[in-house]
Design an enzyme around this catalytic site. Structure first.
Site, mmCIF file in Angstrom:
data_model
loop_
_atom_site.group_PDB
_atom_site.id
_atom_site.type_symbol
_atom_site.label_atom_id
_atom_site.label_comp_id
_atom_site.label_asym_id
_atom_site.label_seq_id
_atom_site.Cartn_x
_atom_site.Cartn_y
_atom_site.Cartn_z
ATOM 1 N N SER A 114 0.862 -1.176 0.166
ATOM 2 C CA SER A 114 0.008 -0.396 0.070
ATOM 3 C C SER A 114 0.488 1.204 -0.058
ATOM 4 C CB SER A 114 -0.954 -0.121 1.037
ATOM 5 O OG SER A 114 -1.481 -0.904 0.942
HETATM 6 N N1 SAH Z 1 -0.920 -4.662 4.170
HETATM 7 C C1 SAH Z 1 0.095 -4.964 2.716
HETATM 8 C C2 SAH Z 1 -0.414 -4.500 1.692
HETATM 9 C C3 SAH Z 1 -1.024 -5.733 1.147
HETATM 10 S S1 SAH Z 1 -2.304 -5.604 -0.262
HETATM 11 C C4 SAH Z 1 1.385 -3.884 3.240
HETATM 12 O O1 SAH Z 1 1.537 -3.715 4.022
HETATM 13 O O2 SAH Z 1 1.041 -2.785 1.924
HETATM 14 C C5 SAH Z 1 -3.450 -6.281 0.368
HETATM 15 C C6 SAH Z 1 -3.489 -7.788 0.598
HETATM 16 O O3 SAH Z 1 -4.856 -8.816 0.608
HETATM 17 C C7 SAH Z 1 -2.852 -9.010 -0.320
HETATM 18 O O4 SAH Z 1 -1.854 -9.931 -0.360
HETATM 19 C C8 SAH Z 1 -4.209 -9.660 -0.194
HETATM 20 O O5 SAH Z 1 -3.857 -11.638 -0.821
HETATM 21 C C9 SAH Z 1 -4.697 -9.822 0.896
HETATM 22 N N2 SAH Z 1 -6.412 -10.448 0.697
HETATM 23 C C10 SAH Z 1 -7.155 -10.319 -0.057
HETATM 24 N N3 SAH Z 1 -8.398 -10.667 0.589
HETATM 25 C C11 SAH Z 1 -7.713 -11.319 1.411
HETATM 26 C C12 SAH Z 1 -8.456 -12.171 1.876
HETATM 27 N N4 SAH Z 1 -9.839 -12.549 2.594
HETATM 28 N N5 SAH Z 1 -8.203 -12.716 3.667
HETATM 29 C C13 SAH Z 1 -6.966 -12.550 4.329
HETATM 30 N N6 SAH Z 1 -6.135 -12.157 3.017
HETATM 31 C C14 SAH Z 1 -6.713 -11.042 1.815
#
Ligand code: SAH
Length: 277
Positions: A114
């Protein structure tokens, strides 16, 4: 000594004029789009260290934080945490150079790390929850969407405990690796479907989602402690993108739960999906 070591262009292994079809000139362009590694590395070094600073320097992060502060992020606790976590260590080394720009970057498997401004904005929102503002820290936090673990590392500096769930096994493993080096003992990484929350560790004072769905899953509200606050992206009404949603769990005079919800600015997060992979 090789051609490359002597500074001469390395010959392409296939004689270009022997390749059928395209004219030699066009083929050369197609087959040799890359610069020499040495040139690319020199360029990278110039971009990474415009004032003689490497990515490891705290000053590179300070510059990012100053920019976020100018753009309106006011919570000094959050800015301090963003200034502490080395974001470049959470992305592929080829992208490390962009790690302190305010941009999301690919982390593989179709997912992204993000934007720092959005991470900062959402965590600052969590600090506005009743329990968090009373305690001056985020308490017990649930994060949905660990990704590479960057936001979990930021949260770890501001919370009593962080439980972070990821549904993609390779990213869960990557985050485990990234966080192992940081000795965050109060961060628990769970491989599972974050739509279900994590009942064994509930209730949570703060819940933050890094992926946006059509709704706010019922399990998240059920696992939000009274006095707690949830911040998550969600589909906007009328199919017009996503907005940030904040929900506070309040108790009325009779002790009954009320969930008070507000909608904020438009955002763009990866989709919240069901199940694990
Ligand atoms: N927190 C991260 C952002 C990752 S993007 C950072 O520090 O930048 C969002 C993530 O959410 C992705 O890896 C995706 O696989 C995950 N995601 C989507 N749906 C999900 C769910 N139902 N349970 C857990 N993770 C999920």
């Amino acid at each position: 000594m090789s051609d490359e070591a002597q500074g001469r262009p390395r010959r392409f292994p296939l004689p270009l004029d022997k390749l059928g079809g395209a004219k030699a000139g066009a083929t050369r362009e197609l087959l040799m789009p890359q610069r020499h590694l040495r040139e690319a590395a020199a360029d990278a070094a110039r971009q990474a260290a415009p004032s003689g600073l490497g990515l490891d320097s705290a000053q590179v992060r300070q510059r990012m934080v100053q920019r976020l502060r100018r753009e309106g992020l006011a919570d000094e606790r959050v800015l301090q945490a963003l200034a502490t976590v080395p974001r470049h260590e959470f992305v592929d080394s080829a992208l490390a150079i962009q790690a302190y720009e305010d941009t999301s970057l690919p982390i593989g498997h179709g997912q992204t790390i993000s934007k720092p401004s959005v991470v900062g904005r959402m965590i600052a929102m969590l600090f506005g929850g009743a329990t968090a503002s009373r305690q001056g820290q985020l308490g017990r936090v649930l994060e949905i969407g660990t990704g590479c673990g960057y936001q979990a590392a930021v949260l770890a500096l501001l919370a009593k405990q962080v439980v972070s769930i990821e549904r993609l096994k390779p990213l869960h493993d990557k985050a485990r690796q990234n966080l192992a080096q940081r000795r965050h003992h109060h961060v628990r990484l769970i491989y599972g479907d974050g739509r279900l929350g994590h009942a064994p560790a509930a209730p949570f004072d703060s819940i933050i989602a890094a992926a946006g769905g059509e709704d706010i899953p019922a399990a998240w509200l059920a696992q939000l402690a009274p006095g707690g606050r949830l911040a998550a992206p969600m589909a906007a009404a009328g199919g017009r993108g996503q907005v940030l949603v904040v929900i506070d769990h309040q108790l009325d005079a009779g002790g009954a739960s009320r969930f008070v919800r507000s909608e904020h600015e438009a955002v763009l997060f990866v989709p919240l999906k069901s199940g694990v992979m």
